[in-house]
Design a protein around this motif. Structure first.
Motif, short mmCIF file in Angstrom:
data_model
loop_
_atom_site.label_atom_id
_atom_site.label_comp_id
_atom_site.label_asym_id
_atom_site.label_seq_id
_atom_site.Cartn_x
_atom_site.Cartn_y
_atom_site.Cartn_z
N THR A 298 0.84 -1.20 0.00
CA THR A 298 0.00 0.00 0.00
C THR A 298 0.87 1.25 0.00
N LEU A 299 1.96 1.18 0.75
CA LEU A 299 2.88 2.32 0.82
C LEU A 299 3.54 2.60 -0.53
N VAL A 300 4.02 1.56 -1.22
CA VAL A 300 4.68 1.81 -2.51
C VAL A 300 3.66 2.19 -3.58
N GLU A 301 2.41 1.82 -3.35
CA GLU A 301 1.36 2.20 -4.31
C GLU A 301 0.86 3.62 -4.07
N SER A 302 1.20 4.18 -2.94
CA SER A 302 0.66 5.50 -2.58
C SER A 302 1.10 6.57 -3.57
N LYS A 303 0.18 7.45 -3.90
CA LYS A 303 0.51 8.55 -4.79
C LYS A 303 0.92 9.79 -4.00
#
Lengths: 327, 327
Positions: free
Chosen positions: B27-32
């Motif tokens: 979720t963190l690496v997907e965060s914009k």
């Protein structure tokens, strides 16, 4: 350094249809010298209102398909039977040779090269496909401003240059050879999808029946694709250097039908507008990367960082952040 | 804003195989959110030395080919028969729905989703393919660090995402349906060229003979391509949800043969190194464009300039120069 003129002189020469000046202007837009870029942009900007009035036709096919022979015959046909003025621009990303590229070699299009209604220009094939296609696109504009109403953009059907050419023409013609299987070996598969028409060359003598069979096969294959946004269903025809008139006339009819359809349904104009925009974004990308990779610090550190990434010691994104932080 | 931990906490959790923490790190690496990027990079950097020990398999096919059924069956096979730990990452560029994408919908992989040796993660499909593929690549690294030795990257075989996925996996498996003609309608032609293996699904009952014919046809078609740089000749096989064991075993054997060949001839390692580098250049490009298009002046002037380019009032390159000059 080659001789340079003022922007006004280039522009006046081009608009007067002066072929020598047109040729020199193309040399200018092809120049990699930073000092030439501004002058080239000035010339392009000034002739732009006089450009656009042409049909831009991309022509591709593997080596051996008879591209030069076809272009010579089709070019003469268009000049003599259809009263066209033809410019032929050639891109050859595979050749690193300076001077004449294998594609646009004038000696292979003798009749066309000496015809006053034709202008043939081989691209000096360079390392950067981006650079070649960029100057080709600007050369189209220069040729149009010089009064050429039909532009051929010729390329070898083996790789990435076709996508770039497809993005700068109105109509994409693919030349193919008849013969079991070889259609798949030479032509990258994605290229067939881009074709608005396929012409099977060398359809004469003992090859005639094979060409007919191939024609039916390709026509069937093209039917399986989803209908293009233009509403156009690609045509397949055969042609021969020995029986030029029939085949060439059919191909020109196909192109004319395409133009009629896409001009009446608005696709022609829409596509050109989209292409313009696409090239702007492409030019921005090139400009950003040119600036970045020529930065002193980036140049100095890139080799080390790239090596670490290759070895898996640094993530691609951490490396990118690091390098981006230098600028 | 979602809950965030320290980099150390994420890293410790991932390395301990904590699935909840793995999920949160993805979720963190997907965060914009810009504020999340630095933390994400820190986590990636720290787990990187523990990543890489997996086989990364891209799986694609058109909707209706039975991808979920196949992945569930093949996943269970790998876990039960080959003692693998499997992570499934799904990219769906066509869906704009937030939350679960149609691809990775857990309810369609019930058995796999509840297996302790499997981890299924659907990508929240966003507008930017670049963003999704970037986070997918980093998710692979996170999953590997968490101990998963087999990674599936799943995508729909209808467009550009396949090229991106191809650039992040070791092996590319294409699922296809038997049946006259439909192979050309759904699958973009370039995708077949990328396949290291093709599996024809639903090869059972009255479909069995059709599948056999299709298998022979595809195998012939693949023979026509030039041999890949890996030295590998793509395999074609059939499989069925009703007769899983035979087909799945064949596919795993194919993958194993591929790994044996490419690990012994150095291609496997070379490809991963090239992929790392390719992703660095891609990330640089993204970074440059993100910075440029978010610049206040560019944002303000782009619409006007773009309109002029579209109308042919300004050349694409002059417009690009103008906008580049603002930054």
């Amino acid at each position: 350094m080659a001789k340079r003129f003022s922007a006004e002189k280039y522009v006046a020469g081009i608009l007067a249809g002066d072929r020598v000046m047109l040729s020199r202007a193309i040399t200018l837009v092809e120049s990699k010298l930073h000092s030439d870029h501004e002058l080239a942009q000035e010339v392009i900007s000034q002739v732009l209102p006089h450009a656009g009035n042409s049909v831009r036709i991309g022509i591709t096919g593997v080596p051996g398909v008879g591209k030069s022979t076809f272009i010579e015959a089709f070019g003469i046909y268009l000049i003599q039977q259809q009263q066209k003025k033809l410019a032929v621009l050639a891109i050859d990303p595979t050749s690193q040779r300076s001077g004449g590229s294998i594609l646009g070699d004038k000696t292979r299009m003798d009749t066309l090269a000496t015809n006053p209604q034709a202008f043939i220009r081989p691209s000096p094939a360079g390392k950067s496909l981006g650079g070649v296609t960029r100057s080709t696109r600007e050369s189209i504009i220069l040729c149009e401003a010089a009064g050429f109403d039909t532009i051929f953009v010729e390329t070898v059907g083996v790789g990435q240059s076709e996508t770039a050419v497809h993005a700068m023409v109105d109509f994409f013609l693919l030349l193919m050879l008849a013969g079991a299987g070889d259609e798949l070996q030479g032509i990258k598969r994605g290229i067939m999808e881009m074709a608005d028409a396929i012409a099977i060359t060398k359809a004469d003598g003992s090859n005639k029946d094979k060409a007919k069979v191939a024609r039916a096969e390709y026509q069937n294959a093209l039917h399986l694709y989803p209908r293009a946004a233009s509403g156009w269903l690609p045509h397949v025809s055969t042609c021969s250097a020995l029986q030029q008139q029939t085949g060439l006339n059919t191909i020109w009819q196909t192109i004319s039908e395409y133009l009629q359809l896409t001009r009446s349904n608005g696709y022609f104009e829409q596509k050109r507008r989209d292409q313009n925009l696409q090239w702007m974004y492409e030019a921005i990308r090139q400009g950003l990367e040119e600036h970045f990779y020529n930065h002193q610090q980036v140049k100095a550190q890139l080799p080390d960082v790239a090596a670490q990434v290759k070895e898996g010691k640094k993530s691609a994104f951490a490396a990118a952040s690091e390098l981006l932080g230098l600028v």
